[in-house]
Write an enzyme that holds these catalytic residues in place. Structure first.
Site, PDB file in Angstrom:
ATOM      1  N   LYS A  74      -4.343   0.371  15.929  1.00  0.00           N
ATOM      2  CA  LYS A  74      -5.137   1.297  14.802  1.00  0.00           C
ATOM      3  C   LYS A  74      -6.229   2.074  15.458  1.00  0.00           C
ATOM      4  O   LYS A  74      -6.321   3.276  15.048  1.00  0.00           O
ATOM      5  CB  LYS A  74      -5.614   0.376  13.852  1.00  0.00           C
ATOM      6  CG  LYS A  74      -4.674  -0.411  13.030  1.00  0.00           C
ATOM      7  CD  LYS A  74      -3.809   0.538  12.254  1.00  0.00           C
ATOM      8  CE  LYS A  74      -2.675  -0.179  11.328  1.00  0.00           C
ATOM      9  NZ  LYS A  74      -1.646   0.766  10.740  1.00  0.00           N
ATOM     10  N   ILE A 123      -7.802  -5.045   2.087  1.00  0.00           N
ATOM     11  CA  ILE A 123      -7.191  -5.033   0.817  1.00  0.00           C
ATOM     12  C   ILE A 123      -6.752  -6.244   0.330  1.00  0.00           C
ATOM     13  O   ILE A 123      -5.771  -6.769   1.160  1.00  0.00           O
ATOM     14  CB  ILE A 123      -6.150  -4.004   1.116  1.00  0.00           C
ATOM     15  CG1 ILE A 123      -6.683  -2.441   1.910  1.00  0.00           C
ATOM     16  CG2 ILE A 123      -5.299  -3.869  -0.276  1.00  0.00           C
ATOM     17  CD1 ILE A 123      -5.641  -1.530   2.083  1.00  0.00           C
ATOM     18  N   LEU A 153       0.841  -1.186   0.049  1.00  0.00           N
ATOM     19  CA  LEU A 153      -0.050  -0.148  -0.164  1.00  0.00           C
ATOM     20  C   LEU A 153       0.893   1.232   0.260  1.00  0.00           C
ATOM     21  O   LEU A 153       0.410   2.210  -0.748  1.00  0.00           O
ATOM     22  CB  LEU A 153      -1.041   0.066   1.050  1.00  0.00           C
ATOM     23  CG  LEU A 153      -1.855   1.319   1.188  1.00  0.00           C
ATOM     24  CD1 LEU A 153      -2.604   1.489   0.296  1.00  0.00           C
ATOM     25  CD2 LEU A 153      -2.595   1.375   2.730  1.00  0.00           C
ATOM     26  N   TYR A 159      -3.550  -5.584  17.254  1.00  0.00           N
ATOM     27  CA  TYR A 159      -3.578  -4.742  16.067  1.00  0.00           C
ATOM     28  C   TYR A 159      -4.634  -3.991  15.900  1.00  0.00           C
ATOM     29  O   TYR A 159      -4.478  -2.810  15.751  1.00  0.00           O
ATOM     30  CB  TYR A 159      -3.651  -6.062  14.761  1.00  0.00           C
ATOM     31  CG  TYR A 159      -3.879  -5.138  13.558  1.00  0.00           C
ATOM     32  CD1 TYR A 159      -2.592  -4.508  12.832  1.00  0.00           C
ATOM     33  CD2 TYR A 159      -4.833  -4.991  12.899  1.00  0.00           C
ATOM     34  CE1 TYR A 159      -2.763  -3.880  11.699  1.00  0.00           C
ATOM     35  CE2 TYR A 159      -5.035  -4.218  11.600  1.00  0.00           C
ATOM     36  CZ  TYR A 159      -3.951  -3.549  10.948  1.00  0.00           C
ATOM     37  OH  TYR A 159      -4.197  -2.950   9.959  1.00  0.00           O
ATOM     38  N   LYS A 208       6.297  13.093  14.426  1.00  0.00           N
ATOM     39  CA  LYS A 208       6.996  14.067  15.150  1.00  0.00           C
ATOM     40  C   LYS A 208       8.129  14.722  14.294  1.00  0.00           C
ATOM     41  O   LYS A 208       8.442  16.029  14.164  1.00  0.00           O
ATOM     42  CB  LYS A 208       7.452  13.542  16.645  1.00  0.00           C
ATOM     43  CG  LYS A 208       8.067  14.736  17.489  1.00  0.00           C
ATOM     44  CD  LYS A 208       8.800  14.171  18.648  1.00  0.00           C
ATOM     45  CE  LYS A 208      10.269  13.458  18.145  1.00  0.00           C
ATOM     46  NZ  LYS A 208      10.890  12.894  19.485  1.00  0.00           N
ATOM     47  N   ASP A 241      14.344   1.968  10.181  1.00  0.00           N
ATOM     48  CA  ASP A 241      13.170   1.198  11.081  1.00  0.00           C
ATOM     49  C   ASP A 241      12.622   2.356  11.951  1.00  0.00           C
ATOM     50  O   ASP A 241      13.533   3.168  12.666  1.00  0.00           O
ATOM     51  CB  ASP A 241      14.034   0.283  11.832  1.00  0.00           C
ATOM     52  CG  ASP A 241      12.936  -0.625  12.559  1.00  0.00           C
ATOM     53  OD1 ASP A 241      11.847  -0.192  13.128  1.00  0.00           O
ATOM     54  OD2 ASP A 241      13.271  -2.022  12.789  1.00  0.00           O
TER      55      ASP A 241
END
Length: 268
Positions: free
Chosen positions: A176, A205, A29, A172, A137, A77
Site C-alpha cells: 500500500k 473498515i 468497498l 500488505y 496503465k 484478474d
C-alpha cells in the site's frame, strides 16, 4: 407560465456522461464506491476476478436502472495483463474513451514477517501493486487516445503510512505504501495528458471479512476503534463521497495527492 428548470447545485460534482471503471468492483468497498458513482450519474464497469459478482450486485444494478444509468460486470484478474488491456480497450472503443478509474482490487494476508514466504509475497505485490499499475496503465492509454484527460483513483490504505499496532502484515503494508508512491509518479508523467492520479487511504473498515476476523481476534473489536480520534470503525459508505470528489471536476486541481480518511488514526 413556462417553468424554468433550476441549475443543479454544485454541478462540478456531477459524473453525468462519464464512463468509470472500478476494479475489485464485485463486492465490498469497490461495489459500494460503484454505487456512489452511479448516483452521481456515471456509467460504471465493475471488473473483478469472481466468476459472478456478489448477491448485492443485483440490487445495485436495479438501483442503476432507476437512476437511468447502468453498471456492467466484466470478469478479469488484474494479473492477466493481456486480457486486462483487451477488456479496457473494448470499453474505450464502445464509449469513445474512458473517463475514470477506481483501482480497488487487492488482497490482504496476515502472517508474521519471519514466516512469510516468497510465493505469498510475490502474489501480494502482483495483485496490490503490479495489478493496480497495469490497470491504471490500460485506462490511461484509452484516456490519451481519446484526448479528453481523466481521473484515476488508486485505493491505498493508512497502512501505507504507518505500521498497524498488533497487525502482522508487512507485505500488505509495503504494497500500500508502494501504491501511494506509484500514484505520485503516474501523476507526474500523465499530467501533460490532463490525467489526474490520486489515492484514497482508508482506515479500518467494517466489512464481512473484518467481522470474520473479529470472531478469531475478538480483542480487536475493542482495540481498533480506540486507536483513532473518533473512537469507532468506518463503514464502506463513508468513502463514496471521496470517490465522487476525486473523479469529478470538484477536484480538478488535485493530483499526486493521498486523501487519507482514517478517523485521525495517523494524526496522533
Amino acid at each position: 407560465m413556462t417553468s424554468v428548470k433550476p441549475t443543479p447545485l454544485l454541478p462540478e460534482f456531477s459524473l453525468a456522461n462519464k464512463v468509470i471503471l472500478v476494479s475489485g468492483g464485485a463486492r465490498g468497498l469497490g461495489l459500494t464506491q460503484a454505487e456512489g458513482l452511479l448516483e452521481a450519474g456515471a456509467t460504471v464497469y465493475a471488473l473483478d476476478r469472481l466468476p459472478e459478482p456478489s448477491a448485492d450486485f443485483a440490487r445495485v444494478a436495479t438501483r442503476a436502472k432507476e437512476l437511468g444509468v447502468a453498471i456492467h460486470y466484466r470478469q478479469i484478474d488484474v494479473r492477466d495483463e493481456a486480457k486486462l488491456e483487451e477488456t479496457i480497450q473494448k470499453i474505450g472503443t464502445d464509449h469513445g474513451g474512458v473517463d475514470g478509474l477506481i483501482a480497488a482490487a487487492g488482497i490482504q494476508q496476515e502472517t508474521p514477517a519471519i514466516e512469510y514466504n516468497a510465493a505469498d509475497c510475490s502474489r501480494m505485490f502482483d495483485i496490490n501493486v503490479t495489478g493496480v499499475f497495469m490497470t491504471a496503465k490500460a485506462v490511461a492509454k484509452e484516456m490519451i487516445k481519446a484526448g479528453k484527460g481523466g481521473s484515476i483513483v488508486l485505493i491505498a490504505s493508512m497502512s501505507g503510512t504507518v505500521a498497524n499496532r498488533g497487525l502482522l502484515c508487512a507485505a500488505y503494508n509495503a504494497s500500500k505504501s508502494a501504491v501511494i508512491q506509484l500514484a505520485r509518479n503516474l501523476a507526474s508523467e500523465w499530467g501533460q495528458h490532463k490525467i489526474r492520479v490520486n489515492t484514497i487511504s482508508p482506515g479500518y473498515i467494517v466489512t464481512a471479512m473484518v467481522e470474520d476476523l473479529f470472531v478469531k481476534f475478538p480483542e480487536r473489536k475493542e482495540s481498533w476503534p480506540a486507536e483513532n480520534m473518533l473512537g469507532r470503525l468506518s463503514k464502506p459508505e463513508e468513502y463514496r463521497g471521496a470517490a465522487v470528489f476525486l473523479l469529478s471536476e470538484a477536484s480538478s486541481f488535485m493530483t499526486g495527492a493521498d486523501l487519507r480518511i482514517d478517523g485521525g488514526h495517523c494524526a496522533w
